[in-house]
Structures are given as C-alpha cells and as structure tokens.
Enzyme design. Structure first.
Site, PDB file in Angstrom:
ATOM      1  N   GLU A   1       0.778  -1.238   0.000  1.00 60.66           N
ATOM      2  CA  GLU A   1       0.000   0.000   0.000  1.00 60.66           C
ATOM      3  C   GLU A   1       0.810   1.289   0.000  1.00 60.66           C
ATOM      4  OE1 GLU A   1      -4.160  -1.610   2.004  1.00 60.66           O
ATOM      5  OE2 GLU A   1      -2.803  -0.462   3.274  1.00 60.66           O
TER       6      GLU A   1
ATOM      7  N   GLU B   1      -7.148  -7.589  -1.391  1.00 58.76           N
ATOM      8  CA  GLU B   1      -7.575  -7.378  -0.008  1.00 58.76           C
ATOM      9  C   GLU B   1      -9.027  -6.944   0.008  1.00 58.76           C
ATOM     10  OE1 GLU B   1      -5.614  -4.911   2.808  1.00 58.76           O
ATOM     11  OE2 GLU B   1      -3.587  -5.552   2.247  1.00 58.76           O
TER      12      GLU B   1
END
Length: 761
Positions: A339, A436
């Site tokens: 991320e 995710e």
C-alpha cells in the site's frame, strides 16, 4: 567496563579459533532487531534488521523491524527483541558453501526442461580449489558430473542440467488443479583434500506468467496469473504473522493453519508486507500443499529513507531473501511493498505538496532502482510487482506511481466498506484482481475465555474496547448486523454477549460470501467495461491474538463461520445467485480443467415448515472449463407465484449443480428478504447423536424447524467440522468432526452446543 578476565577469555578464544581455522564466522539467522552482540561480554557487532542473516565478518547497521510488532488494527503492540532464529559458528580452512539455490527453466522453443543450480562458496584458501560436482535426480534418470574450479574469494558455481525430452516431467500445480509432484535431487561437491559438501532438495517444475493484455470491450489491461500455461483464478486470503512472538510458531501450528487453507478450497495466500518473511518450513509446506504465495517484501504503510546505509541494508536483506526463497514453486510473484504507492499518491500522510516530488523520487529509488533491480538480477522466473495495490503495467508507464492506484481497469485493488449494506453486490468493485477485502468479526467465546474474566463478558466492556483496534470497529459490526438481523436482547449479560459474538460471525461470513461470489461470477464477463476478475484474496486468514479482526481462523486455529463459508464459495464448481431489479440470476463458476455437463436445480423452502414448497430443474447444459456463465433467470414474483403461500418474507431459495443425481457443487442459497423480517421462522430444537468412526466423529443432527446459520460448537476441543454455519432445511443432517488431538465421544457430548439464528431472539 570489561574486566581483565573477560578480555583475556575473549582473546584466548579468538587465538584458539585463529590457530585452528583460516576463517571463523559467528552466524545469526535472525536477530530482532536493535542489538549489540557480545561474546564473553566483549562487544563484537551491532544489528538493526531482523530480516537478514548476520555474520561476524559482515556486521553493519540496518534499520528494519517487523512493523506490526508495534501494533496494527488487528493486533497488539508487543515489540520483541532478541535472538529469534538459529545461531551457529562456521569454521573452515579451505572453503565454505554459503548458499545453494536451483531454478527449473522451461525452454519454450525446444519444449524441454532445464535446471540451473547455483552454489555460492567462500574460498579462503590462497590456492585454486578444484573438484567435481555430481548432480543426481534418480526419478528423471539424471546422473551428471561436472569439473569445477574455485578461485580464492567469493565464488559462484553454476551448473546446468538438461532433462531429456523423452522423459516425462510432471509439473507442480496449485491445489485443486493437479498434483504437487516433486523430484528428489542430491548435489555432491567433492573437492581437493577430501573436502565434501552434500545438499539434497525437492525440485518442482512449473512456470508462472503474469498476463497484462488488452481485453475486448474494456479499457485497460487484464491482470491474472498463468501456471504451466493455464489461467488460474487465485482463491485465498492474506497471511499475517502467526504469533507476536515468533519463537512460539511451531511446525504443528504452521501445518494446522496451512492445512486449513487447502481444506477450505483455497489455492493462494498473500504474505503481507508488514510482518515477516516466513520460516523455511512455511514455504516447504506451501510447496507440498499447492498453495501459491504472493510474497510482499517487508515494507508497509510507511515512508522510508533512501540514505546509503539504509539502501545497503535493504540490498543485503533482499539479496538474502531472494536467494533463500526463489527455489520454491509456491512463490509466484514478488511484491515490493504493501500500500505504499496508494498511501503516497492518495495523500494518506497529509504530506505537503512541495515535498511530494522528493517522496516520489525516494519511492522509485527504493522499490525500483534498488529492490526491483536486485530481484530481477537474482530471479528471472517470476514477475515482480512494485506495490499492492498497483495498476501494473500502467503504473510502470506512469513512472512507477499512478495518480489513482485503484483503477479498476488495471492491476489489483484493496477494498473495504463497513457502512454500505454488504448484501448489496453493487457495493463491490468489478476489478481485475482483488487482493484485499473483508469484514470484522469476534472470535468464539471459548477462545476469548482463555484471556478474560467475568467482568469482561460484555460487548461494551473495557476488555471489548481494549481488544478492538479498529476505530469504531465494534459499532460498525453492529451496524452491519442490524441491517439484516435483530440485535440480541437477552436480559442475561453472558447470553447476550455470546449471541453478539455469534452474530458478528454470521454477519462477517455472509458479507464476505456475497463479495467473493460477486468476484467469482465476474471472471468471464465485461459489464460497462469492467470485469474479468481473476483473483479474490480476502483479508485475513489468521489471527495474532484473541481479539476482533478480519480473520477466518481464530488464534489457535479454530475455524470461524467465515472459514466454513469459504470452503463453499471457493469450491471448484459453484452456483452463485443474486438479484437485480426483481430478477433472480444464477451463474455457474468453474475452476475445472475440462467442460462439464450438468443441470441446475432451484428449490423454494418456507421458513415455517421442513416440507419443500416447490422445485424446478433445468435441461442439461455444459459449463466450459475455467469460465463463469449465466445459467438461470426468472423474475422473483413469477418464481414465488408458482410456490403456494410464498412471499419474500416467508420463503428462501436454494440451488445446486448435479449430474445423474450426483451433487457437483455446494448447495447455495439466496435470501429474498432480510432475516429480521422473516415470517414463520421458529426456534429450532436441534439435537445431535454422536458416534465414532475411526479417528472421525459423526454428528447425526435432527431439527424441529428450518434453521439458518446452524452453528455447532465443541468449545476448546481442537478440530473442525465437515460443515458448519449452514442453512438446515431438512429434518436430519449428518456432519463429521475431525479432531486435531485425541478426544472422546463423552468429551464431545459434554462440550457440544448448537446455536441457530432464532436462538438469539
């Protein structure tokens, strides 16, 4: 200050080693993290990185730690320190074998397999060291001898083994797609002076390719993996460290957790970048079980420096990990970080605009010019992705950072939404790959009971707030529950707490089921330019402690309701139902390698009776291999019209795929209304007769009424059921219990408890 005796002891030991051996290394496989190493109280080195191997001859400062040691929204802050892996002394006079690696390579032109073997030696002799390297793979009729010469210094020996085209090499396949065939290999180095090194390993043959190519009727590019030339839909979850204290992660624990992965029809895990590079046994088990690994490097949700010392330290870390892990077929891709592209480009850190270009430059320096370069130099057999989420090829074209790393037409995405109704499939992104996504739940009472006391057994207790590390997480779970279920209202505090725990698991399981089924049915279609989803990895597989989290396995390995649901929604052949504008659609999603003929049966049940109301079956049809196709459409009012007495509130739909009376898929279901509005739903009296068959226990269930979300619990007795959390629409059902440790019928009878939805009213 050191005493004279301490200094003398250290000097004596050093003299002894130096007089006997040409080189002595004190090797640490892992130190966590900032430490000074002392030998007989004499400082001999410093460490700052838990992710690399240290040797006395190569100590220098590094600056990395397991980031989740300091807490995350699913785990505690337990910063650890100390020796967490093996320590050994290496002493040698002529040379030493430092690394041993091998890489199977497929020659597309010749249609043959080759094997590249790399061995790194530290030659301390001042003279040339010569000898032979003997490679043997008996099952492939390989016995090869090579003459080798080692010059003084750090030297790498490369051996190439060509496998005869006439020999059939069985490839390694992910779970559910074939066997995990491996071949025993031995490599013996016989060198001057009788020096001998022998290595043995299991060699697996497989190819991997990340496919990013144009898609008809859709902007952007595909994003999927081919294994041995076959497109594979990745079904699985995200792995976090199994314990805050890594020395407590045993072989038995790893096998239990990873066996639960394949038992739930998963074929992939993403090793998340805020934890640790897992121990060798983890990857060996994944090789054995057919679990594909998306391997993050250990960088997550942070900005990192790019000074020379830090870059050098990262180079050592990455070089070591690539050497250590690249021989494992289970690892199918490297990913630079978790991320960090999104965090930088989406403004997570409120960075001042004037500094953005500096941060972008640092990002490219660290992940592209450093990590990516090292990975591609050391391993040309699998793809490298700079970040997750990322836009893949588009990110590269845009200078390694995209203004919107969540573009649904490229790469992978992460998606979370705890406010919008999770039963509404329109909530979810029709992306290429979803690496995710998820919803929270609480673990079972038997898991929490071990770390709590009576005053803690309330959803509003200090304990419940302390263990919840997501801001407003407990309330968001109640919000999702309240959309479709009645909140518990028992006057008994303990009963109300247990009911709430149960409902959080019901909510989580149903939410992730709805989302995952959306991704699976999006595999083969393009709708408004979006689709061709080829991966669903929910967050998260396992727990690091006893607390609310996104996991499907509780701390200790107990299956939550979500994990039982995953066993169904990740099944190789799955019917998926959903509604759009009063129209019921049922898709069939196939992971099979061949076309399959079958039929679809749709049944309607009433909440008030165990008698089937109505049923219909389609004509036989064929689902093509590796596709998701529409099988059935019917307006819901028309469906109910043919079922006497049925309304949306009083009835529920189930459906399954079969051939010649044989069930080919799980029996799936579709709720026609929120269950808080269900009419005719009664409290069910569910009983179980337990018997034993070998190491397995049989639970013969009987119910007095239709019961949704039937939950069988045996407290802290370790094991799992063949099914759980199910919709019981027939009077009897047989379920099996597979214990993980020896138990007895009487122990199970004493611990057994069953809950269904109406019990919480």
């Amino acid at each position: 200050m050191q005493s004279e005796n301490q200094r003398a002891d250290a000097n004596a030991m050093a003299t002894l080693f130096e007089s006997t051996w040409s080189k002595v290394n004190l090797v640490f496989e892992g130190i966590d993290t900032v430490a000074v190493v002392l030998l007989n109280s004499v400082p001999i080195g410093k460490t700052d990185n838990m992710f690399r191997r240290y040797s006395l001859s190569s100590f220098f400062p590094l600056k990395l730690q397991m980031q989740c040691s300091f807490g995350w929204d699913w785990g505690p802050s337990f910063p650890t320190q100390g020796i967490w892996k093996d320590v050994r002394i290496e002493a040698y006079n002529v040379c030493h074998l430092n690394y041993f690696m091998f890489t199977p390579i497929y020659d597309n032109y010749m249609k043959t397999w080759n094997l590249k073997i790399e061995s790194s030696f530290d030659v301390v002799s001042s003279k040339l060291v010569s000898g032979e390297a003997i490679v043997a793979i008996p099952e492939l009729n390989i016995q090869q001898t090579n003459n080798i010469e080692l010059q003084p210094g750090e030297r790498t020996v490369e051996l190439f083994v060509k496998i005869d085209k006439a020999i059939i090499v069985e490839t390694w396949w992910p779970h559910g797609h074939g066997n995990q065939t491996g071949y025993n290999m031995s490599v013996i180095f016989e060198l001057d002076g009788g020096l001998r090194f022998e290595k043995s390993a299991k060699v697996y043959f497989r190819t991997v390719e990340l496919v990013e190519e144009p898609i008809q009727n859709s902007p952007g590019l595909s994003f999927y993996f081919k294994i041995n030339g076959l497109p594979i839909f990745l079904k699985g979850s995200n792995w976090i460290p199994a314990d805050s204290f890594q020395d407590r992660v045993t072989s038995a624990m790893l096998r239990l957790l990873l066996q639960s992965v394949v038992d739930a029809n998963m074929n992939a895990l993403r090793v998340w970048g805020g934890g640790v590079y897992e121990q060798d046994e983890f990857y060996e088990l994944c090789d054995e079980l057919g679990i594909m690994i998306w391997q993050d490097f250990m960088f997550a949700c942070a900005l990192y420096p790019t000074d020379k010392d830090f870059m050098d330290s990262v180079r050592e870390e990455v070089t070591h990990q690539v050497r250590r892990l690249k021989s494992h077929p289970s690892i199918i891709t490297w990913s630079g970080n978790n991320e960090n592209e999104a965090a930088l480009m989406m403004g997570w850190y409120d960075t001042k605009p004037g500094y953005l270009q500096t941060y972008i430059k640092d990002y490219v320096t660290l992940y592209v010019k450093n990590i990516r370069t090292i990975v591609l130099e050391g391993d040309q057999t699998r793809p490298f992705i700079t970040s997750s989420p990322t836009n893949g090829a588009k990110t590269i074209a845009e200078g390694w950072l995209s203004p919107n790393p969540y573009d649904l037409n490229y790469g992978d995405v992460h998606f979370y939404d705890y406010v919008t109704d999770c039963w509404n499939w329109r909530t979810f992104p029709k992306a290429r790959f979803v690496s995710e996504y998820g919803y929270q739940s609480w673990p079972s009472f038997s898991t929490l009971e071990k770390v709590s006391s009576e005053e803690d057994w309330s959803y509003r207790s200090s304990f419940a707030l302390h263990r919840q590390h997501l801001i407003n997480g407990n309330n968001e779970m109640l919000h999702q529950i309240e959309l479709h279920f009645k909140l518990p209202n028992s006057t008994d505090q303990l009963r109300r707490f247990k009911d709430t725990l149960y409902l959080t698991q019901v909510m989580q399981a149903q939410c992730v089921k709805t989302e995952t089924e959306f991704y699976r049915r999006s595999r083969s279609e393009i709708v408004n330019g979006k689709g061709h989803t080829m991966g669903a990895l929910y967050w998260q597989l396992n727990d690091i402690w006893q607390a609310p989290s996104w996991s499907s396995l509780e701390y200790g390995g107990k299956w939550k309701m979500l994990h039982y649901f995953a066993r169904h929604f990740f099944a190789p052949l799955l019917p998926v139902g959903f509604e759009d504008k009063d129209m019921l659609f049922i898709y069939g999603a196939s992971d099979l390698h061949s076309d399959q003929q079958m039929m679809l049966t749709v049944r309607v049940h009433t909440w008030s009776s165990l008698e089937l109301v109505c049923s219909e079956s389609t004509n036989p049809f064929v689902i093509k291999a590796g596709e998701s196709v529409l099988l059935y459409t019917k307006p819901v009012p028309e469906l109910l019209k043919g079922c006497p007495g049925c309304t949306r509130q009083s009835c529920v739909v189930s459906f399954y795929l079969s051939t010649d009376g044989e069930l080919l898929s799980p029996i799936n279901y579709h709720f026609l209304s929120s269950l808080k509005n269900a009419k005719g739903l009664h409290k069910a009296n569910i009983t179980a007769t337990i018997s034993q068959q070998g190491d397995t226990f049989v639970f013969d269930l009987k119910t007095s009424a239709v019961a949704p979300f039937v939950w069988l619990d045996v407290g802290s007795i370790p094991g799992r059921f063949s099914d759980n959390g199910f919709l019981m629409t027939e009077k009897t059902r047989t379920v099996f219990f597979y214990p993980w440790k020896p138990t007895s019928k009487s122990e199970l009878e004493q611990s057994f408890h069953v809950t269904s939805l109406a019990d919480t009213y």
